[in-house]
Design a protein around this motif. Sequence first.
Motif, short mmCIF file in Angstrom:
data_model
loop_
_atom_site.label_atom_id
_atom_site.label_comp_id
_atom_site.label_asym_id
_atom_site.label_seq_id
_atom_site.Cartn_x
_atom_site.Cartn_y
_atom_site.Cartn_z
N SER A 159 0.84 -1.20 0.00
CA SER A 159 0.00 0.00 0.00
C SER A 159 0.87 1.24 0.00
CB SER A 159 -0.91 0.00 1.23
OG SER A 159 -1.78 1.10 1.22
N TYR A 160 0.55 2.18 -0.89
CA TYR A 160 1.29 3.43 -1.01
C TYR A 160 0.29 4.58 -1.12
CZ TYR A 160 5.21 0.34 -2.11
OH TYR A 160 6.18 -0.63 -2.05
N PRO A 161 0.72 5.80 -0.83
CA PRO A 161 -0.17 6.94 -0.97
C PRO A 161 -0.66 7.11 -2.41
CG PRO A 161 1.76 7.54 0.31
CD PRO A 161 2.03 6.18 -0.26
N VAL A 162 -1.89 7.59 -2.55
CA VAL A 162 -2.47 7.91 -3.85
C VAL A 162 -2.81 9.40 -3.83
CG1 VAL A 162 -4.38 7.50 -5.44
CG2 VAL A 162 -3.41 5.59 -4.14
N SER A 163 -2.23 10.16 -4.75
CA SER A 163 -2.37 11.61 -4.72
C SER A 163 -3.16 12.12 -5.92
CB SER A 163 -1.00 12.29 -4.68
OG SER A 163 -0.28 12.02 -5.86
N THR A 164 -3.82 13.24 -5.73
CA THR A 164 -4.58 13.93 -6.77
C THR A 164 -4.20 15.40 -6.75
OG1 THR A 164 -6.46 12.41 -6.62
CG2 THR A 164 -6.87 14.56 -7.60
N VAL A 165 -3.71 15.90 -7.88
CA VAL A 165 -3.38 17.31 -8.03
C VAL A 165 -4.58 18.01 -8.64
CG1 VAL A 165 -1.81 18.97 -9.07
CG2 VAL A 165 -0.94 16.75 -8.31
N PHE A 166 -4.96 19.16 -8.09
CA PHE A 166 -6.20 19.80 -8.55
C PHE A 166 -6.07 21.31 -8.56
CE2 PHE A 166 -6.66 19.64 -3.95
CZ PHE A 166 -7.15 20.91 -3.65
N ILE A 167 -6.92 21.92 -9.34
CA ILE A 167 -7.20 23.35 -9.29
C ILE A 167 -8.71 23.50 -9.41
CG2 ILE A 167 -6.72 23.54 -11.78
CD1 ILE A 167 -6.01 26.50 -11.29
N LYS A 168 -9.29 24.26 -8.50
CA LYS A 168 -10.73 24.47 -8.53
C LYS A 168 -11.01 25.94 -8.29
CE LYS A 168 -11.10 22.94 -3.69
NZ LYS A 168 -11.77 22.01 -2.75
N ALA A 169 -12.11 26.41 -8.85
CA ALA A 169 -12.38 27.84 -8.79
C ALA A 169 -13.87 28.11 -8.89
CB ALA A 169 -11.65 28.57 -9.92
N THR A 170 -14.25 29.30 -8.40
CA THR A 170 -15.62 29.79 -8.52
C THR A 170 -15.61 31.06 -9.35
OG1 THR A 170 -16.34 28.88 -6.41
CG2 THR A 170 -17.62 30.69 -7.29
N LEU A 171 -16.42 31.08 -10.39
CA LEU A 171 -16.57 32.25 -11.24
C LEU A 171 -18.05 32.58 -11.32
CD1 LEU A 171 -15.36 34.37 -13.13
CD2 LEU A 171 -15.61 32.73 -15.01
N LYS A 172 -18.46 33.59 -10.54
CA LYS A 172 -19.87 33.98 -10.46
C LYS A 172 -20.73 32.79 -10.06
CE LYS A 172 -19.51 37.93 -13.60
NZ LYS A 172 -20.02 38.60 -14.81
N ARG A 173 -21.53 32.28 -10.99
CA ARG A 173 -22.45 31.19 -10.66
C ARG A 173 -21.90 29.82 -11.01
NH1 ARG A 173 -28.24 33.49 -12.97
NH2 ARG A 173 -28.30 35.44 -11.77
N THR A 174 -20.63 29.73 -11.33
CA THR A 174 -20.06 28.48 -11.83
C THR A 174 -18.89 28.04 -10.96
OG1 THR A 174 -20.66 29.15 -14.08
CG2 THR A 174 -19.10 27.33 -13.84
N ASN A 175 -18.89 26.76 -10.58
CA ASN A 175 -17.74 26.13 -9.94
C ASN A 175 -17.09 25.18 -10.94
OD1 ASN A 175 -18.50 27.45 -7.65
ND2 ASN A 175 -19.04 25.64 -6.48
N LEU A 176 -15.75 25.20 -10.97
CA LEU A 176 -15.02 24.35 -11.92
C LEU A 176 -13.86 23.67 -11.20
CD1 LEU A 176 -15.23 27.52 -13.36
CD2 LEU A 176 -15.14 26.01 -15.36
N PHE A 177 -13.48 22.49 -11.68
CA PHE A 177 -12.24 21.88 -11.21
C PHE A 177 -11.57 21.12 -12.36
CE2 PHE A 177 -15.02 18.12 -10.40
CZ PHE A 177 -14.25 17.11 -10.96
N LEU A 178 -10.26 21.08 -12.27
CA LEU A 178 -9.43 20.29 -13.17
C LEU A 178 -8.47 19.53 -12.27
CD1 LEU A 178 -8.65 19.67 -16.15
CD2 LEU A 178 -6.91 21.46 -15.92
N GLN A 179 -8.47 18.21 -12.37
CA GLN A 179 -7.63 17.43 -11.47
C GLN A 179 -7.01 16.24 -12.21
OE1 GLN A 179 -10.41 16.31 -8.36
NE2 GLN A 179 -10.82 14.33 -9.30
N TYR A 180 -5.87 15.84 -11.68
CA TYR A 180 -5.13 14.69 -12.23
C TYR A 180 -5.09 13.62 -11.16
CZ TYR A 180 -1.63 12.18 -14.99
OH TYR A 180 -0.96 11.24 -15.75
N ASP A 181 -5.98 12.63 -11.30
CA ASP A 181 -6.07 11.55 -10.33
C ASP A 181 -4.88 10.61 -10.43
OD1 ASP A 181 -8.27 12.19 -8.89
OD2 ASP A 181 -9.65 10.81 -9.88
N TYR A 182 -4.49 10.11 -9.27
CA TYR A 182 -3.35 9.18 -9.16
C TYR A 182 -2.12 9.76 -9.86
CZ TYR A 182 -1.17 4.56 -8.57
OH TYR A 182 -0.34 3.52 -8.20
N ALA A 183 -1.81 11.02 -9.52
CA ALA A 183 -0.70 11.72 -10.17
C ALA A 183 0.65 11.09 -9.89
CB ALA A 183 -0.70 13.19 -9.71
N ASN A 184 0.77 10.35 -8.79
CA ASN A 184 2.05 9.75 -8.43
C ASN A 184 2.20 8.31 -8.94
OD1 ASN A 184 -0.02 9.03 -6.56
ND2 ASN A 184 1.52 8.29 -5.13
#
Length: 696
Positions: free
Chosen positions: A640-665
């Motif tokens: 068993s090893y750590p599982v990491s996710t790199v992300f950027i998320k933001a709110t723009l007025k009425r919209t929430n967005l995210f972009l992420q890279y699952d299992y980046a390691n």
Amino acid sequence: MITKKLKYVLLLLICSSARMAFGQINQSGNSTTTGQSVNHMRDTVPTTKKLTDDELLDTLRKREEKKRDTVIFNSKFIKVTNERLLNDSTQVFPLDTGLANFENYSPLYQPHSPKIGLGNLGLAERNLLFEPSRTIGFDVGLHYLDAYLLHPEDIQYYRARTPFTSLYLVSGGQVEQLFKLVHTQNIKPNWNVGLNYNKIGSDGLYARQKPDHLNAAFFSWYESPNKRYNVLGNLFFNNLKAPENGAITSDTVFTGTATLSKTGIPVRLNNSRDNIRDNGFYLKQFYYLGRVDTLSNATETSKILPTQRIAYTFFYNVQKYKFFQDDVDTYKVFPDYYYDKSVSRDSLAVLHLQNEFSYSFYLRGKSVSFVKNEAKLDLGIKHDYYSYSQYVRDTLNSITSAQNGLPQIDKKQAKSFQDITLKAKVGYRFSDKMGLDADFQQIVQGRDFGDYLYDAKLNLSAGDKIGKVILGAYTQNSSPPLVYTNWDSNHFRWTNSFKNVKTTGLSFNYINNKLQFNVKAEYFLIDNYLYFEAQPNGIDAHPVQAAASINLIKISVGKNITLGRWHFDNFAVYQKTDNPATLRTPELYTYTSLYYGKLFFNVLNTNIGINVRYNTPYEVPSYAVGLGQFYNGSAVKYSSYPVSTVFIKATLKRTNLFLQYDYANQGLFTNGYYTVNRYPMPDAILKFGVLWHFYD
């Protein structure tokens, strides 16, 4: 028409004359000749912008026709609640539009309740940590797709001053896709209607991993103008289709030399699948008697506090579980064939009707701003009617099939029964610093006679700086689920007489919101624990009841740290049991989120960071296709090893967005990992998610 226009012109002339008259009043605030100060009315003409005649006429027309002027609607105009929050009072809360946990959309990877699964969103799953069920009465025992079901307790109700629509889309290419829709609006100020629509369709990385799940619901909440009568109702539909591939044939997918793409790796089953349909109707009505109090606070939440309440609940539910096998079992996935050697058509249909009546009494002072010495008593009676039938395609034993040579779908077992449950809740609030609550449920007649759940909690608060403590204790006696006692399918068949499972739990919970700190210590004692196991290196999964008691200690700690724009959120669980071979769960689980928050361009509220999940190695379970159960098979313990996710998320007025890279390691410590024996988890993948809110 001419008369109406003349009316508007006349109103315009009157207002213009009034504006000129008030414009002659001295606005300097000087004293009159008598030496006394005169407080004149201020000028009613806006100083920032003068309305043109057309604009003023338009405003007058709207006032005349009782229309409101233009308003920019936002989340403040939407209030939300659910059935649980309406149990003993009417509570509504502002709509949550924040970024907290926004990127953790999957039910498999919730930070405080992680799950293990067969390698893709939408396939069979179960809890990673020990989380005992707190229900009594009849239970089928098929919970392998519960995370994807939509039930009445999951539905939210709204007060919407404007039509509200929420669209949520997550895409990882063809590998993973999810879509959710919520629409609601008030057709009258006190009557709200709406709908939910959820869709999961993900191809996965390996063959035969593409689920097709659909949830839908129509809901409504009506509250009478005097706020005494409420009715909640919903129609819900679930159609879950999950393929079964029996696991991949390769055991060296992460260690050997890759010669095929992941989709090209052979699987053990190529034409087997599960289908669960879960549909129903839910209706709850309650009426407040006596005095009704209202409580509001600065967080925009509000409560309607009754002194007496009567309630009635009706629930109609039909569940259908089906398993189809249309291919030859070349790799010996199934242990036996009892009714057909090549094709399986197993099904179970369950009808559930529930009626519940309750009466609630609240004794409190007339002042609700500081509630003390408040007593409450809930008394209820619940009647449950069940009828189930299990069918199997029988070509080996059926007389009809032998006579005409046609496949025969035979009913192998059927039963109807009822349960009557008495319910009581007792609570006493000494002050806003101390409260005691107790909950009692006892089945007094029917198939599950003797089942009970007794629960008690003591709340102690010492203010925001010191925090609060919650002491809890419960004892539970529950009948064995149907899948453990009487099961008849093509590959699995047994009749058992098991004892009731008895669980005792004690808990201590300390919460300090100001320090963002939470610790909870729990102790569980389980007698007659039920689980599935197979012979060593075997696949004959079958139910077993533990002969000895099982003890487990569970300690959960959460701590969030904020340093300027940096945020460091942590959650950890430590578990220790005296029988790890039976109760297979990791000793340690951790979740960490480190992110940087900043407002870009004065409009883009952004978080950039990394999430890391980890659990210590443990003997992972195996999975029984055609039974929908995770069982204790071979003693396999993966690294068993750590599982990491790199992300950027933001709110723009009425919209929430995210972009992420699952299992980046992936590739740093290992090339992949497992949570279930022979079922690899997904590789690294880039995902995009967007949530739109519309308020008109």
